[in-house]
Design a protein around this motif. Structure first.
Motif, PDB file in Angstrom:
ATOM      1  N   GLU A   9       0.833  -1.212   0.000  1.00 26.98           N
ATOM      2  CA  GLU A   9       0.000   0.000   0.000  1.00 26.98           C
ATOM      3  C   GLU A   9       0.865   1.259   0.000  1.00 26.98           C
ATOM      4  O   GLU A   9       0.560   2.230  -0.696  1.00 26.98           O
ATOM      5  CB  GLU A   9      -0.959   0.002   1.192  1.00 26.98           C
ATOM      6  N   LEU A  10       1.945   1.244   0.772  1.00 24.36           N
ATOM      7  CA  LEU A  10       2.845   2.392   0.805  1.00 24.36           C
ATOM      8  C   LEU A  10       3.519   2.587  -0.548  1.00 24.36           C
ATOM      9  O   LEU A  10       3.595   3.713  -1.055  1.00 24.36           O
ATOM     10  CB  LEU A  10       3.900   2.210   1.901  1.00 24.36           C
ATOM     11  N   ALA A  11       3.969   1.493  -1.155  1.00 25.79           N
ATOM     12  CA  ALA A  11       4.601   1.573  -2.473  1.00 25.79           C
ATOM     13  C   ALA A  11       3.602   2.075  -3.517  1.00 25.79           C
ATOM     14  O   ALA A  11       3.941   2.922  -4.356  1.00 25.79           O
ATOM     15  CB  ALA A  11       5.150   0.209  -2.875  1.00 25.79           C
ATOM     16  N   LYS A  12       2.382   1.588  -3.455  1.00 21.98           N
ATOM     17  CA  LYS A  12       1.344   2.023  -4.393  1.00 21.98           C
ATOM     18  C   LYS A  12       1.067   3.515  -4.245  1.00 21.98           C
ATOM     19  O   LYS A  12       0.967   4.246  -5.235  1.00 21.98           O
ATOM     20  CB  LYS A  12       0.065   1.222  -4.137  1.00 21.98           C
ATOM     21  N   GLU A  13       0.982   3.972  -3.008  1.00 19.17           N
ATOM     22  CA  GLU A  13       0.745   5.400  -2.737  1.00 19.17           C
ATOM     23  C   GLU A  13       1.890   6.263  -3.280  1.00 19.17           C
ATOM     24  O   GLU A  13       1.662   7.302  -3.899  1.00 19.17           O
ATOM     25  CB  GLU A  13       0.597   5.608  -1.233  1.00 19.17           C
ATOM     26  N   ARG A  14       3.123   5.820  -3.074  1.00 24.31           N
ATOM     27  CA  ARG A  14       4.285   6.567  -3.568  1.00 24.31           C
ATOM     28  C   ARG A  14       4.290   6.646  -5.087  1.00 24.31           C
ATOM     29  O   ARG A  14       4.547   7.697  -5.666  1.00 24.31           O
ATOM     30  CB  ARG A  14       5.577   5.924  -3.083  1.00 24.31           C
ATOM     31  N   VAL A  15       4.004   5.520  -5.742  1.00 21.38           N
ATOM     32  CA  VAL A  15       3.981   5.491  -7.206  1.00 21.38           C
ATOM     33  C   VAL A  15       2.881   6.414  -7.729  1.00 21.38           C
ATOM     34  O   VAL A  15       3.091   7.158  -8.694  1.00 21.38           O
ATOM     35  CB  VAL A  15       3.802   4.051  -7.732  1.00 21.38           C
ATOM     36  N   GLU A  16       1.714   6.406  -7.109  1.00 20.43           N
ATOM     37  CA  GLU A  16       0.618   7.273  -7.538  1.00 20.43           C
ATOM     38  C   GLU A  16       0.990   8.742  -7.388  1.00 20.43           C
ATOM     39  O   GLU A  16       0.677   9.562  -8.257  1.00 20.43           O
ATOM     40  CB  GLU A  16      -0.651   6.943  -6.759  1.00 20.43           C
ATOM     41  N   LYS A  17       1.664   9.097  -6.307  1.00 17.28           N
ATOM     42  CA  LYS A  17       2.091  10.486  -6.115  1.00 17.28           C
ATOM     43  C   LYS A  17       3.132  10.893  -7.157  1.00 17.28           C
ATOM     44  O   LYS A  17       3.086  12.002  -7.689  1.00 17.28           O
ATOM     45  CB  LYS A  17       2.636  10.692  -4.707  1.00 17.28           C
ATOM     46  N   LYS A  18       4.047   9.994  -7.458  1.00 22.38           N
ATOM     47  CA  LYS A  18       5.063  10.294  -8.474  1.00 22.38           C
ATOM     48  C   LYS A  18       4.424  10.414  -9.855  1.00 22.38           C
ATOM     49  O   LYS A  18       4.803  11.283 -10.645  1.00 22.38           O
ATOM     50  CB  LYS A  18       6.160   9.228  -8.467  1.00 22.38           C
ATOM     51  N   MET A  19       3.449   9.559 -10.156  1.00 21.77           N
ATOM     52  CA  MET A  19       2.748   9.653 -11.437  1.00 21.77           C
ATOM     53  C   MET A  19       1.981  10.971 -11.530  1.00 21.77           C
ATOM     54  O   MET A  19       1.968  11.615 -12.586  1.00 21.77           O
ATOM     55  CB  MET A  19       1.786   8.470 -11.609  1.00 21.77           C
ATOM     56  N   LEU A  60       4.960  23.973  -9.371  1.00 19.07           N
ATOM     57  CA  LEU A  60       5.510  22.676  -9.755  1.00 19.07           C
ATOM     58  C   LEU A  60       6.681  22.292  -8.851  1.00 19.07           C
ATOM     59  O   LEU A  60       6.821  21.133  -8.450  1.00 19.07           O
ATOM     60  CB  LEU A  60       5.950  22.705 -11.219  1.00 19.07           C
ATOM     61  N   ALA A  61       7.499  23.268  -8.499  1.00 17.01           N
ATOM     62  CA  ALA A  61       8.627  23.002  -7.600  1.00 17.01           C
ATOM     63  C   ALA A  61       8.141  22.556  -6.220  1.00 17.01           C
ATOM     64  O   ALA A  61       8.695  21.619  -5.627  1.00 17.01           O
ATOM     65  CB  ALA A  61       9.508  24.239  -7.478  1.00 17.01           C
ATOM     66  N   PHE A  62       7.090  23.198  -5.715  1.00 16.83           N
ATOM     67  CA  PHE A  62       6.530  22.779  -4.426  1.00 16.83           C
ATOM     68  C   PHE A  62       5.948  21.367  -4.514  1.00 16.83           C
ATOM     69  O   PHE A  62       6.088  20.571  -3.583  1.00 16.83           O
ATOM     70  CB  PHE A  62       5.458  23.761  -3.938  1.00 16.83           C
ATOM     71  N   HIS A  63       5.301  21.062  -5.630  1.00 14.41           N
ATOM     72  CA  HIS A  63       4.760  19.723  -5.828  1.00 14.41           C
ATOM     73  C   HIS A  63       5.887  18.685  -5.819  1.00 14.41           C
ATOM     74  O   HIS A  63       5.797  17.650  -5.155  1.00 14.41           O
ATOM     75  CB  HIS A  63       3.977  19.674  -7.137  1.00 14.41           C
ATOM     76  N   ALA A  64       6.967  18.992  -6.542  1.00 12.67           N
ATOM     77  CA  ALA A  64       8.120  18.082  -6.579  1.00 12.67           C
ATOM     78  C   ALA A  64       8.710  17.910  -5.184  1.00 12.67           C
ATOM     79  O   ALA A  64       9.041  16.789  -4.774  1.00 12.67           O
ATOM     80  CB  ALA A  64       9.188  18.616  -7.537  1.00 12.67           C
ATOM     81  N   PHE A  65       8.841  18.988  -4.459  1.00  8.84           N
ATOM     82  CA  PHE A  65       9.390  18.922  -3.103  1.00  8.84           C
ATOM     83  C   PHE A  65       8.530  18.031  -2.212  1.00  8.84           C
ATOM     84  O   PHE A  65       9.044  17.184  -1.485  1.00  8.84           O
ATOM     85  CB  PHE A  65       9.486  20.330  -2.504  1.00  8.84           C
ATOM     86  N   LYS A  66       7.229  18.197  -2.318  1.00  2.63           N
ATOM     87  CA  LYS A  66       6.317  17.397  -1.499  1.00  2.63           C
ATOM     88  C   LYS A  66       6.412  15.909  -1.839  1.00  2.63           C
ATOM     89  O   LYS A  66       6.441  15.058  -0.957  1.00  2.63           O
ATOM     90  CB  LYS A  66       4.882  17.881  -1.691  1.00  2.63           C
ATOM     91  N   VAL A  67       6.488  15.599  -3.115  1.00  8.68           N
ATOM     92  CA  VAL A  67       6.516  14.198  -3.549  1.00  8.68           C
ATOM     93  C   VAL A  67       7.858  13.539  -3.237  1.00  8.68           C
ATOM     94  O   VAL A  67       7.907  12.421  -2.738  1.00  8.68           O
ATOM     95  CB  VAL A  67       6.195  14.086  -5.054  1.00  8.68           C
ATOM     96  N   TYR A  68       8.948  14.221  -3.535  1.00 12.81           N
ATOM     97  CA  TYR A  68      10.263  13.579  -3.463  1.00 12.81           C
ATOM     98  C   TYR A  68      11.025  13.805  -2.164  1.00 12.81           C
ATOM     99  O   TYR A  68      11.943  13.062  -1.867  1.00 12.81           O
ATOM    100  CB  TYR A  68      11.120  14.004  -4.656  1.00 12.81           C
ATOM    101  N   SER A  69      10.651  14.784  -1.366  1.00  7.10           N
ATOM    102  CA  SER A  69      11.443  15.042  -0.165  1.00  7.10           C
ATOM    103  C   SER A  69      10.876  14.386   1.086  1.00  7.10           C
ATOM    104  O   SER A  69      11.575  14.227   2.065  1.00  7.10           O
ATOM    105  CB  SER A  69      11.578  16.541   0.080  1.00  7.10           C
ATOM    106  N   THR A  70       9.628  13.997   1.078  1.00  5.54           N
ATOM    107  CA  THR A  70       9.029  13.420   2.275  1.00  5.54           C
ATOM    108  C   THR A  70       8.887  11.913   2.186  1.00  5.54           C
ATOM    109  O   THR A  70       8.144  11.318   2.933  1.00  5.54           O
ATOM    110  CB  THR A  70       7.641  14.028   2.547  1.00  5.54           C
ATOM    111  N   GLY A  71       9.579  11.289   1.253  1.00  2.65           N
ATOM    112  CA  GLY A  71       9.466   9.843   1.117  1.00  2.65           C
ATOM    113  C   GLY A  71       8.216   9.437   0.370  1.00  2.65           C
ATOM    114  O   GLY A  71       7.856   8.275   0.358  1.00  2.65           O
ATOM    115  N   GLY A  72       7.532  10.385  -0.241  1.00  3.51           N
ATOM    116  CA  GLY A  72       6.358  10.067  -1.040  1.00  3.51           C
ATOM    117  C   GLY A  72       5.145   9.647  -0.238  1.00  3.51           C
ATOM    118  O   GLY A  72       4.231   9.075  -0.758  1.00  3.51           O
ATOM    119  N   GLY A  73       5.102   9.902   1.032  1.00  2.00           N
ATOM    120  CA  GLY A  73       3.931   9.550   1.811  1.00  2.00           C
ATOM    121  C   GLY A  73       4.181   9.531   3.300  1.00  2.00           C
ATOM    122  O   GLY A  73       3.282   9.782   4.076  1.00  2.00           O
TER     123      GLY A  73
END
Length: 90
Positions: A9-19, A60-73
């Protein structure tokens, strides 16, 4: 729920956020390419395209920061708790 199910579930959530971020980035590139083309063909003496490019770029930069800096979830606090648990379980 087993540990394997939680990890899935965690991996799925991370992939969805990255997508979601990748879709956002793709739309950003396409729309801004259109705006740049429109600007340079219709009014090449004024470069107004920099305003939407820059404003949206900040978002877009804030979105990237949120997705990639917090472990994606996981929150920073949750990651620290897990790190401490791993250290204690050694």
């Amino acid at each position: 729920m087993s540990e394997q199910d939680k990890n899935y579930e965690l991996a799925k959530e991370r992939v969805e956020k990255k997508m979601g971020f990748m879709i956002h980035a793709g739309v950003y590139v396409l729309v801004n390419a259109g705006l740049i083309t429109l600007n340079l063909t219709r009014s090449p003496d004024k470069y107004w395209f920099i305003w939407p490019l820059g404003g949206w770029g900040i978002g877009l930069a804030f979105h990237a920061f949120k997705v990639y800096s917090t472990g994606g979830g996981k929150s920073w606090k949750q990651k620290m708790i897990e790190k401490e648990q791993a250290r204690l379980n050694q």
